[in-house]
Design an enzyme around this catalytic site. Structure first.
Site, PDB file in Angstrom:
ATOM      1  N   SER A 290      -5.910   3.774   4.377  1.00 46.64           N
ATOM      2  CA  SER A 290      -5.463   2.830   3.348  1.00 46.64           C
ATOM      3  C   SER A 290      -6.658   2.242   2.607  1.00 46.64           C
ATOM      4  CB  SER A 290      -4.602   1.711   3.953  1.00 46.64           C
ATOM      5  OG  SER A 290      -3.763   1.148   2.962  1.00 46.64           O
TER       6      SER A 290
ATOM      7  N   SER B 116       0.792  -1.238   0.000  1.00 42.68           N
ATOM      8  CA  SER B 116       0.000   0.000   0.000  1.00 42.68           C
ATOM      9  C   SER B 116       0.822   1.285   0.000  1.00 42.68           C
ATOM     10  CB  SER B 116      -0.966   0.008   1.184  1.00 42.68           C
ATOM     11  OG  SER B 116      -2.139  -0.711   0.865  1.00 42.68           O
TER      12      SER B 116
ATOM     13  N   LYS C 179       0.202   3.780  -2.718  1.00 40.94           N
ATOM     14  CA  LYS C 179      -0.744   4.897  -2.624  1.00 40.94           C
ATOM     15  C   LYS C 179      -0.037   6.254  -2.570  1.00 40.94           C
ATOM     16  CE  LYS C 179      -4.524   2.271  -0.441  1.00 40.94           C
ATOM     17  NZ  LYS C 179      -3.983   0.909  -0.334  1.00 40.94           N
TER      18      LYS C 179
END
Length: 433
Positions: free
Chosen positions: A269, A86, A89
């Site tokens: 997230s 993640s 991102k």
């Protein structure tokens, strides 16, 4: 063991630290001021970080750079690509803010279709909802499908129509609804919805449920028809359609600004919002609203910013195990987002979880032992996939120098303890060296 500078005081609450870092990255404090603090000695910092790395057998790739100058202070396989999870991102949101802009909003429309049909047109708003606004939500109101139905019912009645078919247009996105590198269980387990330009409440089968509907646009049209019925219009769910460019508008609602969406998706997230934001990069550049179109557009935007090297992605969320990003790339992008010269990227920093206080860095992380020194000082994005754990962001060290870092642990073959990454970040934050 790392030296955490005995006697150093931690912030009593996160806002004060957050305001200090945000001020340093938004122009309230000039670049000269943030660079005035003494830069850490690279050799000393390297010794301390190696002390932490020596406590684990997990392979870790890492880098620490000075945010103002880009000078490398520590590196271990920093130019070797790794699975970012993640922390992808960070890449997605930086590209979105640089291309679409922090004030960009995503519109959902209802327009007249053929005959007595209404077409619900999705623009890719991942926060479109049927839920009433929560007074303590901590974010601008989400676009309401209920409000859109009320606008549409009023317009239809004014035109003498009280019976319609609700068709739906999700053509703002193209291609597959799942990305290369996604595991087959992601959709059944509710990790993410099938990616679509028209989705209500992230495609959940019911509020608070992880399970997602199989066809988000069709489900959205059915919900819209139900809402129109409540507003006095006899409506039935229809079929996929493409709204004419000149179709008369019946109503429209808009998402919060992109800056707010990005703060939410980084703190929590949120995979669904991340995929939508990636598509906005493609759409803003006239590229196809697909996984491949978004990935190419993100890289093009990063290239324009000078930070594309070391970035290869297949999605916007980081769920793809096929993504590859180097620690150097993540640190350079975090440093860029923290620069007073790029205030448009500020939401990348303000959206990162604060160690020990918010989002995916909430307690028990940064509350005990060697990680405590980073509480309130480390602003970072986490990443977790099977056998992978990553952490990338910024921190002010004990002397007030702003540093950017990326720590990427694991190769997907064995479990990873993220606490070692917390200790590494805390070591950077505590370094008055």
């Amino acid at each position: 063991m790392a030296d955490f500078t005995p006697g150093r005081k931690l912030a009593p609450r996160p806002p004060a630290v957050a305001e200090r870092l945000v001020a340093a990255t938004s122009g309230t404090i000039g670049a000269a001021d943030t660079a005035a603090a003494r830069m850490p000695d690279g050799a000393t910092l390297t010794g301390r970080l190696n002390g932490v790395l020596g406590t684990t057998k997990t392979p870790i790739k890492a880098v620490v750079i000075d945010a103002a100058t880009g000078r490398e202070l520590f590196a271990k396989d920093a130019d070797s690509p790794a699975t970012p999870a993640s922390t992808t991102k960070i890449v997605t949101t930086t590209a979105a803010l640089a291309s679409a802009g922090p004030s960009h909003r995503i519109t959902t429309r209802a327009v007249r279709g053929d005959g007595d049909s209404v077409v619900l047109v999705g623009g890719g708003d991942p926060t479109l909802t049927v839920r009433p606004p929560a007074p303590d939500a901590g974010h601008p109101p989400y676009a309401s499908l209920t409000d859109l139905a009320a606008q549409t019912a009023t317009a239809l009645k004014a035109q003498g129509l009280t019976r319609v078919r609700v068709d739906y247009d999700a053509t703002a996105y193209q291609g597959p609804r799942t990305a290369y590198g996604w595991k087959p269980n992601y959709l059944p387990d509710g990790e993410v919805a099938p990616v679509s330009a028209l989705t209500v409440d992230e495609g959940r089968v019911a509020p608070g449920e992880r399970a997602r509907v199989q066809d988000p646009p069709a489900a959205a049209a059915a919900q819209f028809a139900t809402l129109l019925k409540r507003a006095g219009i006899a409506a039935v769910a229809g079929r996929p359609a493409r709204a004419a460019a000149t179709a008369p508008k019946l109503g429209a609602v808009q998402s919060p600004p992109l800056s707010a969406l990005i703060e939410h998706l980084l703190t929590e997230s949120d995979n669904d919002v991340a995929e939508a934001v990636a598509r906005q990069v493609a759409i803003s550049r006239g590229a196809p609203g697909s996984f491949t179109g978004a990935a190419a557009a993100v890289r093009q935007v990063l290239a324009g910013l000078g930070v594309a090297d070391g970035v290869e992605v297949n999605d916007g969320s980081g769920l793809s195990a096929a993504n590859r990003i180097t620690p150097h790339a993540l640190a350079r992008i975090a440093a860029l987002a923290s620069s007073p010269e790029h205030p448009e990227l500020r939401s990348v920093i303000t959206g990162m979880p604060v160690a020990g206080f918010s989002g995916t860095l909430s307690p028990p992380r940064y509350t005990t032992g060697q990680s405590l020194a980073g509480a309130g000082y480390v602003h970072a994005k986490t990443g977790t996939l099977a056998g992978v754990s990553t952490l990338a962001g910024i921190t002010a060290d004990a002397d007030g120098r702003l540093l950017a870092f990326a720590f990427m642990a694991g190769d997907g073959t064995a479990p990873v303890d993220p606490s070692v990454l917390d200790r590494l970040a805390a070591t950077v934050a505590a370094c008055g060296c």
